[in-house]
Design a protein around this motif. Structure first.
Motif, mmCIF file in Angstrom:
data_model
loop_
_atom_site.group_PDB
_atom_site.id
_atom_site.type_symbol
_atom_site.label_atom_id
_atom_site.label_comp_id
_atom_site.label_asym_id
_atom_site.label_seq_id
_atom_site.Cartn_x
_atom_site.Cartn_y
_atom_site.Cartn_z
ATOM 1 N N GLN A 1 -8.278 -14.965 -11.763
ATOM 2 C CA GLN A 1 -8.905 -16.260 -11.469
ATOM 3 C C GLN A 1 -9.454 -16.317 -10.040
ATOM 4 O O GLN A 1 -10.333 -17.114 -9.744
ATOM 5 C CB GLN A 1 -7.886 -17.394 -11.629
ATOM 6 C CG GLN A 1 -7.294 -17.500 -13.025
ATOM 7 C CD GLN A 1 -8.364 -17.691 -14.078
ATOM 8 O OE1 GLN A 1 -9.114 -18.644 -14.023
ATOM 9 N NE2 GLN A 1 -8.453 -16.747 -15.009
ATOM 10 N N GLY A 2 -8.905 -15.468 -9.169
ATOM 11 C CA GLY A 2 -9.301 -15.510 -7.761
ATOM 12 C C GLY A 2 -8.193 -16.142 -6.933
ATOM 13 O O GLY A 2 -7.700 -17.225 -7.252
ATOM 14 N N CYS A 3 -7.763 -15.421 -5.876
ATOM 15 C CA CYS A 3 -6.712 -15.951 -5.001
ATOM 16 C C CYS A 3 -6.866 -15.276 -3.637
ATOM 17 O O CYS A 3 -7.786 -14.499 -3.415
ATOM 18 C CB CYS A 3 -5.322 -15.693 -5.588
ATOM 19 S SG CYS A 3 -4.847 -13.957 -5.621
ATOM 20 N N ARG A 4 -5.920 -15.573 -2.743
ATOM 21 C CA ARG A 4 -5.994 -15.042 -1.392
ATOM 22 C C ARG A 4 -5.917 -13.505 -1.405
ATOM 23 O O ARG A 4 -6.676 -12.816 -0.742
ATOM 24 C CB ARG A 4 -4.824 -15.614 -0.577
ATOM 25 C CG ARG A 4 -4.801 -15.261 0.885
ATOM 26 C CD ARG A 4 -3.586 -15.915 1.542
ATOM 27 N NE ARG A 4 -2.344 -15.676 0.788
ATOM 28 C CZ ARG A 4 -1.590 -14.586 0.930
ATOM 29 N NH1 ARG A 4 -1.940 -13.646 1.773
ATOM 30 N NH2 ARG A 4 -0.488 -14.443 0.222
ATOM 31 N N THR A 5 -4.988 -12.955 -2.219
ATOM 32 C CA THR A 5 -4.775 -11.505 -2.226
ATOM 33 C C THR A 5 -6.027 -10.743 -2.662
ATOM 34 O O THR A 5 -6.363 -9.716 -2.100
ATOM 35 C CB THR A 5 -3.607 -11.154 -3.157
ATOM 36 O OG1 THR A 5 -2.487 -11.960 -2.783
ATOM 37 C CG2 THR A 5 -3.228 -9.688 -3.052
ATOM 38 N N CYS A 6 -6.727 -11.266 -3.674
ATOM 39 C CA CYS A 6 -7.906 -10.550 -4.176
ATOM 40 C C CYS A 6 -9.179 -11.065 -3.522
ATOM 41 O O CYS A 6 -10.266 -10.778 -3.994
ATOM 42 C CB CYS A 6 -7.992 -10.653 -5.693
ATOM 43 S SG CYS A 6 -8.133 -12.339 -6.305
ATOM 44 N N LYS A 7 -9.031 -11.815 -2.439
ATOM 45 C CA LYS A 7 -10.165 -12.395 -1.712
ATOM 46 C C LYS A 7 -11.082 -13.146 -2.679
ATOM 47 O O LYS A 7 -12.303 -13.017 -2.628
ATOM 48 C CB LYS A 7 -10.944 -11.314 -0.958
ATOM 49 C CG LYS A 7 -10.100 -10.595 0.102
ATOM 50 C CD LYS A 7 -10.994 -9.816 1.072
ATOM 51 C CE LYS A 7 -10.191 -9.005 2.064
ATOM 52 N NZ LYS A 7 -9.740 -7.705 1.502
ATOM 53 N N SER B 1 -7.618 -6.138 -12.687
ATOM 54 C CA SER B 1 -7.598 -7.592 -12.561
ATOM 55 C C SER B 1 -6.404 -7.959 -11.691
ATOM 56 O O SER B 1 -5.344 -7.357 -11.782
ATOM 57 C CB SER B 1 -7.482 -8.243 -13.941
ATOM 58 O OG SER B 1 -6.369 -7.714 -14.635
ATOM 59 N N CYS B 2 -6.610 -8.914 -10.801
ATOM 60 C CA CYS B 2 -5.600 -9.237 -9.798
ATOM 61 C C CYS B 2 -4.287 -9.663 -10.465
ATOM 62 O O CYS B 2 -4.275 -10.596 -11.268
ATOM 63 C CB CYS B 2 -6.137 -10.351 -8.899
ATOM 64 S SG CYS B 2 -4.935 -10.960 -7.737
ATOM 65 N N PRO B 3 -3.186 -8.975 -10.160
ATOM 66 C CA PRO B 3 -1.921 -9.322 -10.819
ATOM 67 C C PRO B 3 -1.357 -10.666 -10.345
ATOM 68 O O PRO B 3 -0.487 -11.219 -10.993
ATOM 69 C CB PRO B 3 -0.986 -8.168 -10.424
ATOM 70 C CG PRO B 3 -1.578 -7.578 -9.193
ATOM 71 C CD PRO B 3 -3.059 -7.828 -9.270
ATOM 72 N N PHE B 4 -1.879 -11.189 -9.235
ATOM 73 C CA PHE B 4 -1.331 -12.436 -8.700
ATOM 74 C C PHE B 4 -1.956 -13.649 -9.377
ATOM 75 O O PHE B 4 -1.301 -14.658 -9.590
ATOM 76 C CB PHE B 4 -1.541 -12.510 -7.188
ATOM 77 C CG PHE B 4 -0.750 -11.453 -6.462
ATOM 78 C CD1 PHE B 4 0.595 -11.649 -6.170
ATOM 79 C CD2 PHE B 4 -1.347 -10.257 -6.111
ATOM 80 C CE1 PHE B 4 1.325 -10.672 -5.533
ATOM 81 C CE2 PHE B 4 -0.604 -9.274 -5.460
ATOM 82 C CZ PHE B 4 0.732 -9.480 -5.166
ATOM 83 N N CYS B 5 -3.252 -13.555 -9.676
ATOM 84 C CA CYS B 5 -3.924 -14.731 -10.227
ATOM 85 C C CYS B 5 -4.466 -14.438 -11.622
ATOM 86 O O CYS B 5 -5.099 -15.297 -12.225
ATOM 87 C CB CYS B 5 -5.059 -15.160 -9.303
ATOM 88 S SG CYS B 5 -6.319 -13.888 -9.113
ATOM 89 N N GLY B 6 -4.229 -13.226 -12.112
ATOM 90 C CA GLY B 6 -4.728 -12.896 -13.446
ATOM 91 C C GLY B 6 -6.240 -12.840 -13.521
ATOM 92 O O GLY B 6 -6.818 -12.904 -14.598
#
Ligand SMILES: [Zn+2]
Lengths: 657, 372
Positions: free
Chosen positions: B302-308, B295-300
């Motif tokens: 939720q979806g963000c730029r890093t995890c596209k 799971s994306c460590p930046f947005c937990g």
């Protein structure tokens, strides 16, 4: 969830175009049919095959073409059909749109039909202009010495005797499974079409394609292993399509040359092995349902085993463990259990790592920043710093990265320059990496690799501040840093010797060695090189042999009682002939072996004016101490006299004496 | 006699030819300094005009020419015959050092040098808000930092570190790993060759082969190191990069161990709330093969730029070691099984520190290095 990653999904009219990442082991998914089968199995839906029928004319295909396979090793099956009286013209709108959606450029109705089936069933086909197949014959054979072929891309190719070709009665007309020949290409003048749908040996196609530096939709699939059963279905499907699009007539029958039937062998799948590999049991009914859905035939065997025969389109499945992967895939990796498993306890220490950590923490404390630089260098630049041959690459990206470095110095210089060019002038770097050379070989015959630690330092040792004035870094700062580093190890008393390397400023180089092995070479960069590298300030460099340093134990720690009686300091103000260097004094004083002498160091040194010509003055501070009493002034004086006696043979006198 | 009076006389005049007496005399001077500094400090605590007093104290002892130390230098040291000066010289040096350290430094911290700050402060006392004398520490490269962090997690699980040559045989890099020249999977690696049998390793997997042959089973190792690919550099690709692979071979090693251990690892590295996801994949040297995403460590998630915007980040390839690979390593695949993973250290460092371009790692820009 199946292992078919969806890279993108784009709308194309009413359709959706999915871009799938198909791994090299799954050529069966390089077409819609295979993907549909996977999806049907995963979602437990019915798998529906495309429906088509071929309407044939009365004339037999055998009257139009004769097909033989001379090289059964390269071609296990060859199916040919003939369609007469085609009208070659652009494909209808629906066909063109579908091909364009999957990235295939429409050409004409015949070529488009083969490409359509390639995408639909995943099987590559080739259409020949029958009029250009001399003797109305096809033979699959290896190329003859000196044989030539102009391929569809317009390139005249010199064929190798290992190349598998499709030939007519006289000459090669296609590179089998790779690309057709220009001469027999379908053109607007083509009347009769000979359609090929074959099974070529993956390794032979791969080698042929590599030899000619070709990579085509066909070779991409054949080298991965096509479905030998599909050869027949694909030729029927394409013939039907060509007839539909071009108004041609499909001759009766198929020339199907398939002399040695390929039979997949049975694999025994043990339920115990599923448990051993996956860590869980998968129920029998699930195993049977999943493998059946994927096209495998499965029969129960004795004692919780199954006899499984993989389908002809799954050449990647050969072993029991391959079947277990299929079971795991459909079961879902995320549904499998988890368990954290540590290694059995061990008290073994990683001494090498402890030593490396000691080195990097010492260097960090001394203000050095770690850098990582490319191992691939320009061999010409490399040669200016060492005679050791770098390891040259056969297929480098660029000339200035065409060899594995045999010295780490240029990389350090480039790092320093990068920063000096950007106004960063106070730099201390270390780099721990390898150098490589063909000048020596490992026991396995590989080029030798050595670990080296490289230091680069320039600029101020101490910046100006409100409290202090600035001081530039010099040779002795670097030397001191090396001494501090070596003091962390059981390096004995590393010996110093002056020695200039070719890139050192004359008279500025030195080295440390211990037990006959060189630990470090260091010095100031030669001013001419500095100018060439546009380094406008003195640069100090050290190369440390890590193989050697990491071979030393960390400094042994053992307690010695703290002296109970005070130490006495005695300063000797020495007048020293210029020819005498400090190391001689150091050796002479140490040679006295005074029990009370705890240590000594030079605290001041100057030359000039007030001193007798050819001499300099050195203030040597000694610390004298006894473990069992306070030393008296007389004892301290006596010690001083002993030391002076040892120094006198060097021509050293007390100043003012 | 006061110290001032004694300082005005020569040693001869004080009747001290004997060296023990000299030692005591110097000890007396040091005691006087200690006493005066002590008394100054006590007054300093209550008196606002301490800067002025400090200057008086310093002038008394350290002023050039007429200060007590200068007098002692002149009268005790310089007036002593050269042959007996050694002892006095040593004592005098120690005394001068002591006086300087006590009076010049301790009493007037801001006035050690006649720097701009000191001149302004002579009257007011030191500006204690000035920054301290810092020493600049060096730094450890972010790739090394992340490598050690990854290693430490596995060392905590009892794994050992194994390394091997970067210039490898084609056999160890490919054939022993079930990637024969005849199979297209070999094209998945853009390889830099030395000659037809030697190459720059494209992954650290050959170290697994070497370790299996050397140590046999059971085996729990991680293999960090430099690897090379014939790739044009871009934001996320570099011809040289660092990889770490892990390998566990034992009896009773299952896919559950692979999943559990890598999930544990992801939680240690990215945080306890990290979730992991495993999907089928293909590597010639593992079967079954998988990809692990976290799971994306930046947005937990939720979806963000890093995890596209997907909420997931692909972290590594993994799988159960292929029986042929175990066999090439001299290990019986019917008795032992194993799991393995491989990941790019730069990618982890880019995720951990939010670095956008892989080239940053290899430019040695000090403005970059200082941040780690
Ligand atoms: Zn995110």
């Amino acid at each position: 969830m199946l292992g078919l990653g969806v890279a993108s999904s784009i709308a194309a009219g009413a359709d959706q175009v999915l871009d799938l990442e198909v791994t090299t082991n799954r050529p069966d998914c390089l077409g819609h049919l295979g993907v549909a089968r996977e999806v049907a199995a995963a979602f437990e839906r019915e798998f529906v095959r495309p429906v088509y029928s071929v309407r044939e004319t009365g004339k037999s295909v055998h009257e139009a073409i004769k097909i033989g396979i001379s090289d059964l090793e390269g071609c296990a099956r060859y199916c040919g059909r003939v369609i007469e009286n085609v009208e070659v013209r652009p494909s209808p709108e629906w066909m063109a749109r579908r091909l364009e959606a999957v990235g295939v450029r429409p050409i004409n109705n015949v070529a488009d039909a083969t490409n359509y089936v390639l995408m639909e069933l995943g099987h590559p086909l080739h259409a020949f202009d029958l009029a250009h197949l001399r003797g109305a014959r096809i033979d699959v054979r290896r190329a003859r010495a000196g044989e030539k072929l102009q391929t569809l891309d317009g390139v005249d190719r010199e064929l190798s005797k290992a190349d598998l070709v499709i030939a007519d009665a006289e000459r090669a007309v296609a590179l089998a499974g790779v690309m057709g020949g220009a001469d027999s290409e379908i053109t607007s003048a083509t009347r009769h079409v000979m359609l090929e749908s074959a099974w070529f040996e993956p390794v032979i196609v791969r080698r042929t394609a590599k030899r000619h530096a070709l990579h085509t939709e066909a070779s991409h699939r054949f080298e991965r292993g096509m479905d030998i059963m599909m050869a027949r279905g694909a030729v029927d499907r394409t013939a039907a399509l060509i007839a539909e699009l071009s108004g041609g007539q499909v001759l009766a029958g198929v020339v199907d040359v398939y002399p040695l039937r390929r039979i997949r062998s049975t694999i025994v799948l043990r339920s115990s092995e599923i448990r051993r590999i996956l860590g869980t049991d998968v129920e029998g009914p699930e195993v049977i349902r999943d493998l059946t859905a994927l096209g495998f035939s499965i029969e129960p065997g004795p004692e919780a085993t199954w006899h499984v025969v993989p389908p002809s389109f799954r050449l990647d499945v050969e072993r029991e463990v391959d079947l277990i992967e299929e079971v795991a895939r459909l079961h879902g990796y995320d549904a499998l259990p988890m368990r954290v498993r540590a290694a059995p306890p061990s008290a073994e220490r990683d001494l090498g790592r402890e030593r490396e950590l000691e080195i990097s923490s010492t260097l960090r404390a001394l203000g050095y920043r770690e850098i990582i630089v490319p191992s691939m260098v320009d061999p010409g630049e490399n040669a200016r710093f060492t005679d050791a041959e770098p390891v040259r690459l056969m297929n480098p990206l660029t000339e200035d990265a065409s060899a594995m470095r045999s010295t780490a110095v240029p990389g350090m210089l480039r790092a320093l320059r990068w920063n000096l060019d950007r106004g960063q002038t106070d730099l201390r770097f270390f780099e721990s990496g390898k150098i490589y050379t063909t000048s020596a070989r490992t026991s396995e015959g590989l080029p030798a690799e050595y670990r080296v630690l490289t230091l680069g330092a320039t600029g101020l040792q101490r910046p100006a501040s409100v409290h202090d004035t600035a001081r530039p870094l010099d040779f002795f700062d670097l030397k001191g840093d090396l001494e501090t580093l070596l003091a962390g190890f059981e390096s004995g008393r590393p010996e110093f010797a002056a020695e200039d390397l070719r890139y050192h400023e004359p008279g500025s180089g030195g080295r440390y060695f211990a037990n006959g092995e060189v630990l470090a070479r260091f010095g100031q960069l030669h001013h001419e090189l500095a100018r060439e590298y546009k380094l406008r300030q003195p640069i100090y460099l050290a190369e440390i042999g890590l193989e050697c340093l990491l071979g030393l134990n960390l400094r042994a720690r053992h307690f010695r009682a703290i002296p109970r009686y005070p130490a006495v300091e005695r300063d000797l103000s020495l007048l020293v002939p210029e020819s005498v260097v400090y190391r001689q004094i150091e050796e002479a004083v140490s040679a006295v072996k005074l029990a009370e002498l705890q240590g000594f160091r030079a605290v001041d040194r100057f030359a000039g004016r007030s001193l007798p010509a050819g001499h300099y003055s050195l203030l040597l501070r000694m610390v004298l101490q006894s473990p069992d009493r306070t030393l008296t002034g007389e004892e301290a004086d006596a010690a001083s006299r002993q030391i002076m006696a040892a120094l006198e043979p060097l021509g050293i006198q007390l100043r003012g004496a | 006699m006061t110290i001032d009076e004694k300082a005005a006389k020569t040693l001869d005049e004080l009747g001290l030819a004997d060296s023990n007496g000299v030692g005591e005399l110097f000890a007396e001077v040091r005691a006087a300094i200690e006493c005066e500094v002590d008394s100054f400090r006590r007054r300093e605590a209550s008196d606002s005009d301490s800067a002025c007093e400090a200057k008086t104290l310093r002038d008394r002892w350290l002023a050039r020419g007429h200060g007590l130390i200068a007098q002692i230098d002149q009268n005790w040291l310089k007036a002593t015959p050269k042959e007996s000066r050694g002892m006095v010289g040593a004592e005098f040096n120690r005394l001068r050092q002591y006086a300087t350290s006590q009076i010049d430094v301790d009493s007037l911290p801001g006035a050690r040098k006649t720097t701009s700050a000191a001149r302004g402060e002579a009257a007011r006392g030191p500006d204690l808000t000035l920054p301290g004398n810092q020493r600049e520490l060096g730094s450890i490269h972010p790739v090394t930092r992340v490598q050690r962090e990854l290693e430490d997690i596995f060392i905590g699980l009892g794994f050992r570190i194994e390394t091997g040559p970067e210039i490898e045989s084609v056999y160890n890099n490919f054939d022993a790993l079930n990637i024969p020249e005849s199979h297209p999977s070999r094209d998945d690696w853009d390889t830099l060759y030395i000659d037809s049998t030697t190459l720059l390793r494209t992954h650290t997997s050959p170290v697994q082969i070497r370790a299996m042959r050397k140590h046999g089973a059971p085996l729990y190792i991680v293999t960090p190191g430099k690897c090379y690919r014939n790739e044009n550099p871009d934001a996320t690709h570099s011809a040289m990069f660092h990889q770490i692979e892990g390998l566990a071979v034992d009896t009773d090693i299952t896919f559950a161990d692979l999943k559990g251990t890598l999930d544990f690892f992801a939680k240690k590295f990215f945080g306890e709330r990290t979730r992991t996801r495993f999907q089928p994949s293909f590597f010639p040297f593992t079967e079954p093969s998988g990809e692990m995403a976290a799971s994306c460590p930046f947005c937990g998630g939720q979806g963000c730029r890093t995890c596209k915007e997907s909420g997931w980040i692909e972290l590594m390839g993994c799988g159960m070691v292929h029986p042929d690979v175990l066999r090439h390593g001299g290990i019986d695949p019917e008795r032992y099984s194993g799991w393995a993973f491989g990941l790019g250290i730069e990618r982890f460092a880019m995720l951990k520190y939010d670095i956008g371009e892989i080239q940053n790692f290899f430019q040695s820009d000090v403005r970059f290095l200082k941040q780690f």
